[in-house]
Design an enzyme around this catalytic site. Sequence first.
Site, PDB file in Angstrom:
ATOM      1  N   SER A   1       0.816  -1.220   0.000  1.00 37.40           N
ATOM      2  CA  SER A   1       0.000   0.000   0.000  1.00 37.40           C
ATOM      3  C   SER A   1       0.847   1.267   0.000  1.00 37.40           C
ATOM      4  O   SER A   1       0.322   2.364   0.150  1.00 37.40           O
ATOM      5  CB  SER A   1      -0.940   0.001   1.209  1.00 37.40           C
ATOM      6  OG  SER A   1      -0.189  -0.184   2.369  1.00 37.40           O
TER       7      SER A   1
ATOM      8  N   THR B   1      -1.435   3.232   4.537  1.00 40.43           N
ATOM      9  CA  THR B   1      -0.596   4.420   4.468  1.00 40.43           C
ATOM     10  C   THR B   1       0.390   4.462   5.633  1.00 40.43           C
ATOM     11  O   THR B   1       0.015   4.165   6.764  1.00 40.43           O
ATOM     12  CB  THR B   1      -1.506   5.665   4.561  1.00 40.43           C
ATOM     13  OG1 THR B   1      -2.349   5.657   3.431  1.00 40.43           O
ATOM     14  CG2 THR B   1      -0.712   6.937   4.636  1.00 40.43           C
TER      15      THR B   1
ATOM     16  N   THR C   1       1.773   6.947   0.488  1.00 39.96           N
ATOM     17  CA  THR C   1       0.813   5.868   0.195  1.00 39.96           C
ATOM     18  C   THR C   1       0.671   5.651  -1.307  1.00 39.96           C
ATOM     19  O   THR C   1       0.938   6.571  -2.104  1.00 39.96           O
ATOM     20  CB  THR C   1      -0.576   6.237   0.776  1.00 39.96           C
ATOM     21  OG1 THR C   1      -1.432   5.111   0.694  1.00 39.96           O
ATOM     22  CG2 THR C   1      -1.214   7.393   0.052  1.00 39.96           C
TER      23      THR C   1
ATOM     24  N   ARG D   1      -7.905   9.404  -8.869  1.00 40.24           N
ATOM     25  CA  ARG D   1      -8.339   9.618  -7.483  1.00 40.24           C
ATOM     26  C   ARG D   1      -7.147   9.990  -6.588  1.00 40.24           C
ATOM     27  O   ARG D   1      -6.089   9.400  -6.649  1.00 40.24           O
ATOM     28  CB  ARG D   1      -9.009   8.346  -6.969  1.00 40.24           C
ATOM     29  CG  ARG D   1      -9.543   8.442  -5.538  1.00 40.24           C
ATOM     30  CD  ARG D   1      -8.570   7.930  -4.525  1.00 40.24           C
ATOM     31  NE  ARG D   1      -9.147   7.874  -3.180  1.00 40.24           N
ATOM     32  CZ  ARG D   1      -8.418   7.631  -2.085  1.00 40.24           C
ATOM     33  NH1 ARG D   1      -7.121   7.426  -2.174  1.00 40.24           N
ATOM     34  NH2 ARG D   1      -8.998   7.595  -0.902  1.00 40.24           N
TER      35      ARG D   1
ATOM     36  N   THR E   1      -4.614   7.379   8.495  1.00 40.43           N
ATOM     37  CA  THR E   1      -4.645   6.263   7.556  1.00 40.43           C
ATOM     38  C   THR E   1      -6.090   5.807   7.424  1.00 40.43           C
ATOM     39  O   THR E   1      -6.910   6.061   8.310  1.00 40.43           O
ATOM     40  CB  THR E   1      -3.735   5.117   8.034  1.00 40.43           C
ATOM     41  OG1 THR E   1      -3.788   4.045   7.081  1.00 40.43           O
ATOM     42  CG2 THR E   1      -4.150   4.579   9.385  1.00 40.43           C
ATOM     43  N   GLY E   2      -6.394   5.135   6.329  1.00 44.11           N
ATOM     44  CA  GLY E   2      -7.754   4.637   6.147  1.00 44.11           C
ATOM     45  C   GLY E   2      -8.478   5.363   5.032  1.00 44.11           C
ATOM     46  O   GLY E   2      -7.833   5.910   4.130  1.00 44.11           O
TER      47      GLY E   2
HETATM   48  N1  ASP Z   1      -5.588   7.137   3.375  1.00 38.22           N
HETATM   49  C1  ASP Z   1      -5.217   6.464   2.161  1.00 38.22           C
HETATM   50  C2  ASP Z   1      -6.019   7.026   1.021  1.00 38.22           C
HETATM   51  O1  ASP Z   1      -7.200   7.284   1.196  1.00 38.22           O
HETATM   52  C3  ASP Z   1      -5.370   4.995   2.148  1.00 38.22           C
HETATM   53  C4  ASP Z   1      -5.048   4.208   3.369  1.00 38.22           C
HETATM   54  O2  ASP Z   1      -4.486   4.701   4.341  1.00 38.22           O
HETATM   55  O3  ASP Z   1      -5.371   3.028   3.376  1.00 38.22           O
HETATM   56  O4  ASP Z   1      -5.495   7.126  -0.052  1.00 38.22           O
END
Ligand code: ASP
Length: 333
Positions: A90, A192, A210, A220, A243-244
């Site tokens: 990731s 991330t 990330t 995106r 993150t997320g």
């Molecule tokens: N925050 C990251 C994004 O939306 C992805 C992740 O942390 O999983 O690109």
Amino acid sequence: MKRRSFLKKASLTGVAVAVGSNLIAKNAREEEKSDSLYDGVAKDFPIVISTWNVPNATLKAGELLELGYSSIDAVEQGCMIEEADIKNQSVGFGGRPDRDGNVTLDACIMNKKGDYGAVVYMQNIVHAISIARKVMENTPHVMLAGKGAEEFAVASGYKKTNLLTQESKIAWENWKKEADYQPIINIENHDTIGMLAIDKNGDISGGCTTSGLAYKMAGRIGDSPIIGSGLFIDNEIGGATATGMGEEVLKTVGSFLIVELMRQGKSPQQACEEAIRRIVVNNSNFKNFQVGYIAINKKGETGFYSIHEYFSVSIYENKICKNHLSDFYNKNG
Ligand code: ASP
């Protein structure tokens, strides 16, 4: 009252009494401020906190800080460890592609002065965090996107690399059979990498890097490279990173919110919890996505919190790096 705090109060009071009532009022305000966030270094610096279980990256940053490197050098080099790791799908090299099969990277970095640099939708360059730093230090801009970011990286001496590894390609080809876009909560240990560090001088920097959500739409961009959302540093107060599900972090400007809450007196833990609450309240869909925040304040206190279980963080302090499982909001499933 801590000894240092007491001594400071005693000397301030002495001066104030000698020179008049205006000064007494001013010094009273200063005492109030110093008792909340600014005084009494509770922990030994350096300290590093990173999203997820990334001991190699966190330890690298910690060791550099022990040698006297600045927090900005430490976060850059710490993040680079994960960017180069093909097992981390990731971030950087080996990251999962978008739905067209292109690995596109987002990253940003912020230093103790509040300077910021970012790259978004950059392809073919492993170390997005370093290019973000170069944008910050060597250009009049704060963000470069796509081809422009890639060309700037090449002009800065970085070589082009195909970031799509065999493993990520096979996973993408399997995904294409159904092409069902459904982000899955924490089925793996990495997302991330957000990293916050305080160096021996007590100065804070942060970085965030990330490949974004796997199988995202072409073009995106998530929260990670956006100042205030994926990362925010105020060297007087502290820092936060995320993150997320980036869309949810963006809508609530999560990292900036956490730093502002700490400015108002909340601990890093309380601030992370409130930022998660802002996402889930009025969002009936929260059971279907994950967000995790980490934060550090000027005293070196840390906090972390997520919507769902299995979010973890790595913390380097007192020369040791440990992984910690986060507390979370959705306790009732
Ligand atoms: N925050 C990251 C994004 O939306 C992805 C992740 O942390 O999983 O690109």
